[in-house]
Design a protein around this motif. Sequence first.
Motif, mmCIF file in Angstrom:
data_model
loop_
_atom_site.group_PDB
_atom_site.id
_atom_site.type_symbol
_atom_site.label_atom_id
_atom_site.label_comp_id
_atom_site.label_asym_id
_atom_site.label_seq_id
_atom_site.Cartn_x
_atom_site.Cartn_y
_atom_site.Cartn_z
ATOM 1 N N GLU A 170 7.279 -1.618 10.233
ATOM 2 C CA GLU A 170 7.166 -1.352 11.687
ATOM 3 C C GLU A 170 7.786 0.221 12.062
ATOM 4 O OE1 GLU A 170 9.183 -4.105 13.969
ATOM 5 O OE2 GLU A 170 7.868 -5.822 13.081
ATOM 6 N N LEU A 171 8.372 0.619 11.199
ATOM 7 C CA LEU A 171 9.266 2.095 11.184
ATOM 8 C C LEU A 171 7.999 3.181 10.801
ATOM 9 C CD1 LEU A 171 12.335 1.386 9.574
ATOM 10 C CD2 LEU A 171 12.093 1.857 11.923
ATOM 11 N N ALA A 172 6.877 2.729 10.338
ATOM 12 C CA ALA A 172 5.792 3.680 10.086
ATOM 13 C C ALA A 172 5.267 4.400 11.373
ATOM 14 C CB ALA A 172 4.830 3.087 9.173
ATOM 15 N N ASP A 173 4.955 3.568 12.393
ATOM 16 C CA ASP A 173 4.443 4.276 13.479
ATOM 17 C C ASP A 173 5.114 5.198 14.237
ATOM 18 O OD1 ASP A 173 2.116 2.710 13.130
ATOM 19 O OD2 ASP A 173 2.683 1.375 14.981
ATOM 20 N N PRO A 174 6.614 5.268 14.275
ATOM 21 C CA PRO A 174 7.268 6.335 14.790
ATOM 22 C C PRO A 174 7.248 7.463 13.978
ATOM 23 C CG PRO A 174 8.679 4.210 14.946
ATOM 24 C CD PRO A 174 7.423 3.865 14.234
ATOM 25 N N ILE A 175 7.311 7.263 12.493
ATOM 26 C CA ILE A 175 7.175 8.563 11.614
ATOM 27 C C ILE A 175 5.812 9.166 11.897
ATOM 28 C CG2 ILE A 175 6.796 9.081 9.223
ATOM 29 C CD1 ILE A 175 8.923 6.614 8.628
ATOM 30 N N ARG A 176 4.746 8.174 11.869
ATOM 31 C CA ARG A 176 3.241 9.005 12.043
ATOM 32 C C ARG A 176 2.801 9.439 13.561
ATOM 33 N NH1 ARG A 176 -0.411 4.519 9.029
ATOM 34 N NH2 ARG A 176 -0.878 5.667 7.261
ATOM 35 N N LEU A 221 0.759 23.283 9.749
ATOM 36 C CA LEU A 221 0.885 22.201 10.527
ATOM 37 C C LEU A 221 0.670 20.889 9.870
ATOM 38 C CD1 LEU A 221 -0.453 23.769 14.040
ATOM 39 C CD2 LEU A 221 1.966 23.223 13.558
ATOM 40 N N VAL A 222 -0.521 20.761 9.351
ATOM 41 C CA VAL A 222 -1.272 19.476 8.665
ATOM 42 C C VAL A 222 -0.317 19.028 7.450
ATOM 43 C CG1 VAL A 222 -3.155 18.619 7.097
ATOM 44 C CG2 VAL A 222 -3.644 19.654 9.382
ATOM 45 N N LEU A 223 0.253 20.153 6.503
ATOM 46 C CA LEU A 223 1.164 19.701 5.551
ATOM 47 C C LEU A 223 2.478 19.114 5.928
ATOM 48 C CD1 LEU A 223 0.505 22.762 3.092
ATOM 49 C CD2 LEU A 223 -0.371 20.443 2.901
ATOM 50 N N THR A 224 2.738 19.615 7.008
ATOM 51 C CA THR A 224 4.057 19.083 7.489
ATOM 52 C C THR A 224 4.082 17.662 8.042
ATOM 53 O OG1 THR A 224 4.685 21.271 8.760
ATOM 54 C CG2 THR A 224 5.884 19.323 9.199
ATOM 55 N N TYR A 225 2.922 17.065 8.432
ATOM 56 C CA TYR A 225 2.546 15.754 8.495
ATOM 57 C C TYR A 225 2.315 15.090 7.254
ATOM 58 C CZ TYR A 225 0.298 11.716 10.852
ATOM 59 O OH TYR A 225 0.115 10.371 11.046
ATOM 60 N N TYR A 226 1.690 15.312 6.583
ATOM 61 C CA TYR A 226 1.243 14.988 5.208
ATOM 62 C C TYR A 226 2.395 14.498 4.440
ATOM 63 C CZ TYR A 226 -3.863 14.547 5.035
ATOM 64 O OH TYR A 226 -5.072 14.208 5.203
ATOM 65 N N GLY A 227 3.484 15.606 4.505
ATOM 66 C CA GLY A 227 4.702 15.267 3.537
ATOM 67 C C GLY A 227 5.455 14.089 4.282
ATOM 68 N N ALA A 285 0.657 -1.229 -0.053
ATOM 69 C CA ALA A 285 0.137 0.037 -0.007
ATOM 70 C C ALA A 285 0.796 1.212 -0.027
ATOM 71 C CB ALA A 285 -0.851 0.043 1.173
ATOM 72 N N PHE A 286 1.727 1.282 0.970
ATOM 73 C CA PHE A 286 2.700 2.377 1.046
ATOM 74 C C PHE A 286 3.544 2.731 -0.391
ATOM 75 C CE2 PHE A 286 3.305 1.729 6.041
ATOM 76 C CZ PHE A 286 1.945 2.492 5.902
ATOM 77 N N ALA A 287 4.050 1.387 -0.903
ATOM 78 C CA ALA A 287 4.758 1.548 -2.096
ATOM 79 C C ALA A 287 4.116 2.114 -3.435
ATOM 80 C CB ALA A 287 5.546 0.403 -2.500
ATOM 81 N N SER A 288 2.546 2.142 -3.324
ATOM 82 C CA SER A 288 1.925 2.258 -4.501
ATOM 83 C C SER A 288 2.006 3.728 -5.089
ATOM 84 C CB SER A 288 0.345 1.820 -4.049
ATOM 85 O OG SER A 288 -0.582 2.432 -5.173
ATOM 86 N N SER A 289 1.752 3.903 -6.143
ATOM 87 C CA SER A 289 1.845 5.188 -6.771
ATOM 88 C C SER A 289 0.675 6.055 -6.367
ATOM 89 C CB SER A 289 2.065 5.322 -8.329
ATOM 90 O OG SER A 289 1.079 4.434 -8.789
ATOM 91 N N GLN A 290 -0.437 5.106 -5.978
ATOM 92 C CA GLN A 290 -1.790 5.831 -5.662
ATOM 93 C C GLN A 290 -1.749 6.258 -4.236
ATOM 94 O OE1 GLN A 290 -4.438 2.104 -6.946
ATOM 95 N NE2 GLN A 290 -5.589 3.782 -6.650
ATOM 96 N N TRP A 291 -0.593 5.767 -3.439
ATOM 97 C CA TRP A 291 -0.428 6.437 -2.019
ATOM 98 C C TRP A 291 0.163 7.701 -2.130
ATOM 99 C CZ3 TRP A 291 -1.380 4.715 2.669
ATOM 100 C CH2 TRP A 291 -0.733 5.523 3.937
ATOM 101 N N VAL A 292 1.078 8.004 -3.127
ATOM 102 C CA VAL A 292 1.621 9.434 -3.151
ATOM 103 C C VAL A 292 0.527 10.556 -4.023
ATOM 104 C CG1 VAL A 292 3.216 10.645 -4.484
ATOM 105 C CG2 VAL A 292 3.806 8.399 -3.606
ATOM 106 N N LEU A 293 -0.115 9.873 -5.030
ATOM 107 C CA LEU A 293 -0.942 10.682 -5.679
ATOM 108 C C LEU A 293 -2.201 11.083 -4.693
ATOM 109 C CD1 LEU A 293 -2.016 11.632 -8.531
ATOM 110 C CD2 LEU A 293 -3.015 9.630 -8.887
ATOM 111 N N ALA A 294 -2.826 10.199 -4.173
ATOM 112 C CA ALA A 294 -3.995 10.505 -3.140
ATOM 113 C C ALA A 294 -3.751 11.390 -2.084
ATOM 114 C CB ALA A 294 -4.511 9.035 -2.601
ATOM 115 N N HIS A 295 -2.480 11.049 -1.513
ATOM 116 C CA HIS A 295 -2.052 12.095 -0.425
ATOM 117 C C HIS A 295 -1.714 13.627 -0.825
ATOM 118 C CE1 HIS A 295 -2.000 8.445 2.022
ATOM 119 N NE2 HIS A 295 -2.128 9.317 2.915
ATOM 120 N N THR A 296 -1.112 13.394 -2.119
ATOM 121 C CA THR A 296 -0.789 14.925 -3.010
ATOM 122 C C THR A 296 -2.003 15.801 -3.057
ATOM 123 O OG1 THR A 296 1.202 13.948 -3.742
ATOM 124 C CG2 THR A 296 0.516 16.116 -4.722
ATOM 125 N N PHE A 297 -3.050 14.987 -3.467
ATOM 126 C CA PHE A 297 -4.392 15.435 -3.672
ATOM 127 C C PHE A 297 -4.876 16.387 -2.265
ATOM 128 C CE2 PHE A 297 -5.816 12.704 -7.504
ATOM 129 C CZ PHE A 297 -4.916 13.450 -8.431
#
Length: 201
Positions: free
Chosen positions: A102-108, A73-79, A29-41
Amino acid sequence: MYLFIAVMFAAYPALRPYSDEVGTPGAQAFASSQWVLAHTFAMLGFIALGLAVLYTGRRSDLAVVTTWVGVGLVLTYYGAETFALHALGVEAVANSNPALIELADPIRYSLVQSVMFGLGLVLIAVGLVAFALRNRYAMVLAAGFVLFLPQFYTPPAVRIAHGVLIAVGAIIAARAVAKRSAETVGRSAESAQPISTITGA
């Protein structure tokens, strides 16, 4: 402006890949191009929202300041959500090492980013409510952003429906702004008509 907001926030949850975000499914899911596209939207939608509050309707300083601080503040997180998790997913898939996810949780979810994200969404909600109190056509749109934080804890279908709610609110606002602009142009045209010095017409 509002139609752009409608498209961005409707597309974001609809295109975003959903998974339990652990192991191989999470990595994919994270590797998908849709992940980047959707969050960029979503990020583009937040920027457009700030511009709409700044440049359309009856201006409220409270609405402008709180919305833009919230957007920052939100854009910082979304980046981080968009690009760091995507890089993590790509690496996990390429090396067949889903444990990297497992590193996703500390990032988020570490304290600073969680507070920034939550506070940002609350400020955006406050800004939109303040804006809607001066521009009643934005009521549905404001409701969508009041619900933005809670919708993260709902199933995908509800999240997609929430995106539709924001889109509907943005379309209502777009129609109201267009109607008001047309009325303003009409009044300007009427006032610009020459008056006959003979008949007074």
